[in-house]
Design a protein around this motif. Structure first.
Motif, PDB file in Angstrom:
ATOM      1  N   ASP A   9      35.772  37.782  37.326  1.00 28.66           N
ATOM      2  CA  ASP A   9      36.725  39.024  37.084  1.00 28.66           C
ATOM      3  C   ASP A   9      38.064  38.229  36.578  1.00 28.66           C
ATOM      4  O   ASP A   9      38.571  37.494  37.465  1.00 28.66           O
ATOM      5  CB  ASP A   9      36.968  39.677  38.400  1.00 28.66           C
ATOM      6  CG  ASP A   9      37.258  41.081  38.173  1.00 28.66           C
ATOM      7  OD1 ASP A   9      38.647  40.959  37.754  1.00 28.66           O
ATOM      8  OD2 ASP A   9      36.648  41.832  38.586  1.00 28.66           O
ATOM      9  N   GLY A  10      38.532  38.634  35.419  1.00 28.51           N
ATOM     10  CA  GLY A  10      39.755  38.380  35.288  1.00 28.51           C
ATOM     11  C   GLY A  10      40.200  36.988  34.464  1.00 28.51           C
ATOM     12  O   GLY A  10      41.106  36.875  34.137  1.00 28.51           O
ATOM     13  N   THR A  49      39.475  46.332  36.351  1.00 29.28           N
ATOM     14  CA  THR A  49      38.350  45.976  37.252  1.00 29.28           C
ATOM     15  C   THR A  49      37.444  47.208  37.672  1.00 29.28           C
ATOM     16  O   THR A  49      38.128  48.234  37.845  1.00 29.28           O
ATOM     17  CB  THR A  49      38.631  45.350  38.640  1.00 29.28           C
ATOM     18  OG1 THR A  49      39.639  44.021  38.047  1.00 29.28           O
ATOM     19  CG2 THR A  49      37.470  44.783  39.363  1.00 29.28           C
ATOM     20  N   ASP A 184      40.673  36.897  39.465  1.00 32.36           N
ATOM     21  CA  ASP A 184      41.579  38.396  39.156  1.00 32.36           C
ATOM     22  C   ASP A 184      42.594  38.237  40.360  1.00 32.36           C
ATOM     23  O   ASP A 184      43.772  38.420  40.327  1.00 32.36           O
ATOM     24  CB  ASP A 184      40.511  39.297  39.103  1.00 32.36           C
ATOM     25  CG  ASP A 184      41.354  40.696  38.843  1.00 32.36           C
ATOM     26  OD1 ASP A 184      41.705  41.146  37.989  1.00 32.36           O
ATOM     27  OD2 ASP A 184      41.386  41.248  40.282  1.00 32.36           O
ATOM     28  N   ASP A 230      35.894  40.678  32.356  1.00 35.24           N
ATOM     29  CA  ASP A 230      36.100  41.946  32.318  1.00 35.24           C
ATOM     30  C   ASP A 230      37.328  42.511  31.729  1.00 35.24           C
ATOM     31  O   ASP A 230      37.658  43.415  31.078  1.00 35.24           O
ATOM     32  CB  ASP A 230      35.883  42.749  33.571  1.00 35.24           C
ATOM     33  CG  ASP A 230      36.769  42.308  34.698  1.00 35.24           C
ATOM     34  OD1 ASP A 230      37.366  41.210  34.766  1.00 35.24           O
ATOM     35  OD2 ASP A 230      37.071  43.134  35.667  1.00 35.24           O
ATOM     36  N   HIS A 231      38.144  41.653  31.548  1.00 34.34           N
ATOM     37  CA  HIS A 231      39.626  41.725  31.106  1.00 34.34           C
ATOM     38  C   HIS A 231      40.454  40.254  31.294  1.00 34.34           C
ATOM     39  O   HIS A 231      40.028  39.561  32.069  1.00 34.34           O
ATOM     40  CB  HIS A 231      40.429  42.786  31.638  1.00 34.34           C
ATOM     41  CG  HIS A 231      40.457  42.535  33.207  1.00 34.34           C
ATOM     42  ND1 HIS A 231      41.330  41.713  33.888  1.00 34.34           N
ATOM     43  CD2 HIS A 231      39.873  43.211  34.391  1.00 34.34           C
ATOM     44  CE1 HIS A 231      41.078  41.539  35.101  1.00 34.34           C
ATOM     45  NE2 HIS A 231      40.205  42.633  35.523  1.00 34.34           N
TER      46      HIS A 231
END
Ligand SMILES: [Zn+2]
Length: 478
Positions: A9-10, A49, A184, A230-231
């Motif tokens: 994540d992140g 998220t 993240d 995801d980003h």
């Protein structure tokens, strides 16, 4: 054939590449990238998220399944809801105790867990379709996750994920979804390049190494690996909160966490990420139909456009069924018909695409990858595909977000916007990757293809399997 999808994540594409170049991620390099490859792809808008997990697990854009953001306003609920509980419900936020509602708010469409019943998922907020016992680390995710949110104790949660992942090696499964929240979480509290964040990438790499070693010891065939994010993420230097700005000008504004009960609210601000925000005007009017450009209060629109924190503003067009994109000095429309997307600047060039364009979706993706807002046309169209999206949508410039310094804990870094730094994500795979623009929404159809699972008739995915994308490129070159 089996597949493991690891979501860091992140994770930023550039940071991951730097660590690989330094030799800090030897397992990712050896077991995933050497046999397959690594690309920089793009995620969805809002790049946040939960919302940005939908493409991986449903093969759809968030707007296609009725999820406009991590916070949004249920217009009907806000209008009809008498009492404080109803108002709290209507002001949707998947950040806290309403988190599980993400699963029930998503439109009826199969998840990958529905299509591959032999799935195990570790530390995911999206659980729809998982069989009993297949949702691992669920309690730890809630307990350790909320402690970590305030105290920064993400390594404990990531280690629990690593243990659960290793434990799953011995079990029968066909699809394994593993989420590491640490990169993240620690980035938000510190910054995306902080040593503790870099250590979180290494923790994931060690967990991958342990998992592969376990499978090799059992002489099991290695699964196909996909390692994604995801980003992206940027440092935040400015918190430009539209809710605070509007209140200062005498416009009562509904916002999270405690102002969801604001009396006489004329606007609701729903922040995602925190670098994007959606505004809903007259939130309790009973009007379910979203506003179009000419109905949006102009004074408020002009004030927001003038904020240095705003990269662009978008809303629904009055007549064409399309979208209007604005910056302080530029305006363009986006429409889609007969498989083509049209970008029509009326003044200036808000998306930096040069001039009028009329292109197929994938060609336009390629063109936009050179701009500061990659995939913006498709992402704005998908977002406004749901009537739940706000009347007005703002995306922030690098370094700015839309939640005031009052937020606890303060977000020193964030995501959520349409800017490249937030939209770009690493996509690593142990299988061949086509040399074209990839979206995170392409992962699910690719995984299903690897597993030889057919998409049920009547289900239309937004993504395209990698195998078909290669063919698309050849067609373009010819
Ligand atoms: Zn995230």
């Amino acid at each position: 054939m089996r597949v493991v999808l690891v979501l860091i994540d992140g994770a930023r594409s550039d940071v991951l590449r730097d660590l690989l170049a330094r030799g800090d991620l030897p397992n990712l390099s050896r077991w995933v990238i050497e046999p397959g490859g690594l690309r920089t792809g793009t995620t969805v808008f809002p790049s946040t998220t939960g919302v940005a997990y939908i493409p991986f697990l449903f093969g759809r854009y968030p707007g296609s399944v009725g999820i406009p953001g991590i916070r949004w306003l249920d217009r009907r609920g806000a209008a009809e809801g008498k009492g404080s509980r109803a108002q709290w419900r209507a002001a949707r936020s998947y950040c806290g105790v309403q988190g599980g509602w993400l699963n029930t708010d998503i439109a009826a469409t199969p998840s990958i867990f529905d299509l591959v019943p032999e799935s195990i998922a570790i530390c995911t907020p999206l659980t729809r379709g998982l069989r009993a016992g297949a949702n691992r680390c669920a309690l730890r995710r809630v307990v350790l996750g909320s402690a970590a949110h305030y105290l920064g104790t993400y390594p404990a949660l990531d280690r629990a994920v690593a243990r659960a992942w290793l434990g799953a090696a011995d079990e029968p499964w066909r699809f394994l979804f593993v989420v590491f929240p640490g990169v993240d979480g620690i980035s938000h509290l510190k910054d995306p390049l902080h040593p503790a964040v870099l250590e979180s990438y290494r923790l994931v790499d060690r967990a991958l190494g342990a998992f592969v070693a376990r499978l090799r010891k059992q002489r099991s065939e290695l699964p196909a690996f996909f390692v994604v994010s995801d980003h992206g993420m940027t440092v935040m230097r400015e918190h430009a909160d539209p809710a605070v700005l509007l209140e200062r000008r005498g416009v009562r504004t509904l916002r999270h966490p405690v102002h969801v009960w604001r009396r006489g609210a004329r606007v609701a601000t729903m922040v995602s990420g925190n670098a994007s925000v959606q505004l809903y005007f007259e939130p309790r009017s009973g009007r379910e139909r979203p506003l179009t450009e000419s109905e949006i209060p102009n004074a408020i629109l002009e004030q927001l456009l003038a904020l240095p924190a705003v990269r662009l503003v978008a809303c629904r067009a009055d007549s064409t069924g399309g979208i209007i994109v604005r910056t302080e000095n530029a305006r363009a429309s986006l429409t889609e018909s007969m498989g083509l997307i049209r970008y029509e600047p009326q003044s200036g060039d808000p998306l930096g695409l040069g001039a009028y364009l009329e292109l197929d979706d994938r060609e336009l993706l390629t063109r936009t990858r050179e701009t500061d807002v990659p995939d913006a046309p498709r992402q704005l169209l998908q977002l406004f595909g749901t009537p739940r999206a706000g009347d007005l949508v703002l995306a922030a410039t690098p370094g700015a977000d839309f939640r005031g310094p009052w937020e606890m804990p303060e977000h020193r870094a964030g995501h959520g916007s349409l800017i490249a730094e937030h939209m770009e994500v690493p996509i690593a795979a142990s299988v061949a990757l086509p040399d074209v623009g990839l979206r995170t929404v392409d992962l699910m159809p690719t995984v299903l293809e690897r597993l030889d699972v057919a998409v049920p008739s009547g289900v239309a995915l937004d993504g395209v399997p990698f195998s078909k994308l290669a063919a698309v490129t050849e067609h373009l070159i010819r």
